[in-house]
Enzyme design. Structure first.
Site, mmCIF file in Angstrom:
data_model
loop_
_atom_site.group_PDB
_atom_site.id
_atom_site.type_symbol
_atom_site.label_atom_id
_atom_site.label_comp_id
_atom_site.label_asym_id
_atom_site.label_seq_id
_atom_site.Cartn_x
_atom_site.Cartn_y
_atom_site.Cartn_z
ATOM 1 N N GLY A 302 0.800 -1.224 0.000
ATOM 2 C CA GLY A 302 0.000 0.000 0.000
ATOM 3 C C GLY A 302 0.827 1.265 0.000
ATOM 4 C CE LYS A 421 17.644 8.795 3.387
ATOM 5 N NZ LYS A 421 17.329 8.815 1.950
ATOM 6 C CB SER A 462 7.881 8.374 -2.173
ATOM 7 O OG SER A 462 8.957 9.035 -1.541
ATOM 8 C CB VAL A 466 11.795 17.103 0.100
ATOM 9 C CG1 VAL A 466 12.778 16.676 1.157
ATOM 10 C CG2 VAL A 466 12.274 16.708 -1.280
#
Length: 622
Positions: A302, A421, A462, A466
């Site tokens: 989802g 990351k 997304s 930002v």
């Protein structure tokens, strides 16, 4: 059957009015043809020609109306009449005139040799006058309304004097509901400069945009070159965003091909339109062969990435698609979308936590997925800094539980969605994803399942990224918050990232960490400035930009590779394979179990435990 239904929906009073006007036109054209033939002297017309005129008038009317119906002159919407309707009028009148000539010859009602030509000419003229007159009156009325409402209507500049621009101008010209007035056109082709398109001046190329905005008091710019490449689009939009005008554009060239160009199809210019690169392409046949006919499970289905995975997988004919998510609202939204779009899709939607070992085993035992895309994860860096044990439980334990179930129940491929990351992590979220990558490598060594990871950077639009945050801040009047003026990130659109994930999954042989080519990094400050300008506002004047400082665990820039990793090319130039870093699998498995146990016990020393597993993990100690 559909055409017949549309015909019946045309108001009967309009058809009757057109027929009566046509009868009048036929009568006038027949007489005028004789009248002109005899030099505008009624008394000079031979009596036998007047008798012939009387005898053939009724049959001529009936035949002409029949040909008008055959050529669909009573079906067209005349306020949008174009060259096609003009051709139909001419052909209908030629047929009707030829039929009248044959009628005169058969019945012996002779007429002068020039009569038929004159009759056809005047009938075409009168028929066009009736039909196009309505459109002309409508345009005049719209012009009058435009002048009356000039303080309300928006002045528009159209970029592009091609077919798409012409269609947009036509709609603006003919509609009384659009509060738009086309003032000028910009086109880079020098040959059309100084000319008019539908009465609107083509004032020059892109170098004239700023001057034309001031000269014509432009409120809105519409980019109407759907075939423009990404570089051209970026260059022109970069100029447009400096004008302070509202920007809109056509979504794509396919709309022009379908003739589906209208103001209702316009979309606001988005930040991805300014990235200046072509959309990433994948080999759809490879993906189709890899997904088609398979049972596919998407965890976190989802979320932003998970839901787009579901959309693209559904389009590639899976045997069954299983969406798993802990958040019922997200799962419900993507379920309803796919049910509408793919009514024949065998779709299963499950609410479950990837942490729950028994639940995951039960799901895998029931549905036996062939392919698993593991997108379920906590991803917000600052939140995970405050709740590190939750990052370990959801990201690490969730991945481990799901991977074990995939191995136990014979899944063919398991694709982990990872992040840049994870490289030399400075935050718990990134470190937890690096451990997830290590789980994938460990599981691949001892399982028949092909375990792989796909690593990429930030995704435009997304949830929690930002762009939505900046848009919300701009809508609220600011300030727009940027952590540091020099912070940079790699960006990709959601559909691009997901299509590359699918392609990488097709390449997977087991154990790889796929690295996606994210293009050039982008300054976050530049994104903020561009979004403010795209909203028709001025950075610093209308919307303040506030620098808040780097958040805990946040880097100035992200990396896609560790120092130890090399790059290996694949068939897709946008996808690379990072060389796996060697580690002791047995020692890692023991450390993993201890890490999970500590997280479940809500250990306050979880970062040091993570550091034991991920030596490159660095964080600011309090």
């Amino acid at each position: 059957m559909e055409k017949k239904t549309n015909f019946l929906k045309i108001p009967a009073n309009r058809i009757i009015a057109l027929i009566l006007l046509d009868v009048m036109d036929i009568t006038i054209a027949s007489f005028v043809a004789l009248y002109i033939r005899f030099d505008f002297r009624f008394k000079d017309i031979y009596p036998q020609y007047l008798k012939s005129y009387e005898h053939i008038l009724i049959p001529t009317i009936l035949m002409t109306l029949l040909f008008f119906a055959i050529w669909k002159l009573y079906k067209s919407v005349w306020r949008y009449a174009s060259a096609n309707e003009l051709i139909n009028i001419v052909m209908a009148n030629i047929c009707a005139s030829a039929a009248q000539f044959v009628l005169c010859w058969i019945t012996g009602n002779s007429m002068p040799r020039s009569y038929s030509v004159l009759y056809c000419f005047f009938l075409v003229l009168l028929t066009c006058g009736v039909r196009f007159g309505y459109r002309i009156l409508r345009i005049i009325n719209n012009k009058r309304m435009s002048l009356a409402m000039k303080n309300i209507r928006s002045n528009v500049m159209v970029i592009g004097a091609g077919a798409a621009g012409d269609m947009l101008l036509k709609e603006i010209e003919s509609s009384s509901y659009l509060e738009l007035t086309a003032k000028c056109i910009i086109d880079d082709q020098p040959g059309c400069h100084g000319k008019l398109l539908r009465g609107v001046p083509i004032v020059g190329g892109r170098d004239k945009i700023q001057d034309a905005v001031r000269l014509y008091n432009i409120d809105e710019i519409i980019f109407a070159i759907p075939s423009a490449d990404a570089k051209t689009k970026k260059e022109i939009l970069e100029i447009c965003k400096e004008t302070g005008c509202k920007l809109r554009m056509l979504p794509g060239v396919y709309q022009l091909i379908n003739g589906d160009v209208s103001v209702s199809k316009l979309k606001d210019v988005e930040i991805e339109d300014l990235l200046g690169r072509e959309p990433i392409q994948i080999n759809t046949e490879e993906v189709l062969g890899y997904v088609s006919g398979k049972t596919v499970l998407v965890t976190g289905g989802g979320g932003s990435i998970g839901s787009e995975l579901c959309r693209q997988i559904a389009a590639h004919n899976p045997q069954k698609l299983i969406i798993l998510d802990i958040y019922e609202n997200n799962a419900y939204d993507i379920q309803q979308e796919l049910v509408r779009k793919y009514p024949k899709l065998d779709l299963i939607v499950l609410i479950a936590s990837v942490r729950n070992k028994n639940r995951m085993n039960q799901i895998f035992e029931t549905y036996r997925p062939d392919i698993v895309y593991h997108a379920a994860a906590h991803k917000h860096v600052p939140l995970m800094e405050d709740s590190p044990n939750e990052a370990v439980k959801n990201n690490v334990m969730g991945t481990y539980r799901t991977a074990l179930a995939a191995d136990k129940y014979g899944t063919e491929k398991f694709v982990l969605i990872s992040t840049d990351k994870a490289v030399n992590p400075t935050n718990v979220m990134g470190a937890s994803k690096r451990i997830c990558e290590m789980i994938i490598q460990m599981m691949n060594q001892k399982s028949k399942t092909n375990f792989v990871a796909v690593r990429f950077g930030n995704v435009l639009g997304s949830n929690g990224s930002v762009i939505p945050l900046f848009k919300k801040q701009i809508a609220e009047g600011g300030p727009v918050t940027v952590t540091d003026p020099n912070i940079i990130r790699y960006f990709m659109t959601i559909p691009e990232a997901v299509s590359l994930v699918l392609q990488a999954g097709a390449y997977a042989k087991g154990g790889e960490i796929f690295v996606l080519n994210m293009g050039e990094p982008v300054k976050i400050l530049d994104l903020a400035v561009n979004l403010i300008k795209l909203s028709g506002l001025r950075p610093g004047a209308d919307i303040e930009i506030k620098f808040t400082g780097l958040r805990p665990g946040e880097k100035m820039y992200e990396e896609l590779l560790m120092d130890e990793e090399g790059l290996k090319k694949t068939a897709n130039r946008m996808i690379f394979i990072g060389k796996p870093i060697e580690f002791n699998s047995q020692e890692f498995e023991d450390q993993l179990e201890q890490l999970i146990a500590d997280a479940r016990a809500e250990s306050g020393d979880i970062r040091n435990r993570i550091k034991e597993i991920v030596p490159t993990f660095q964080w600011e100690k309090e």
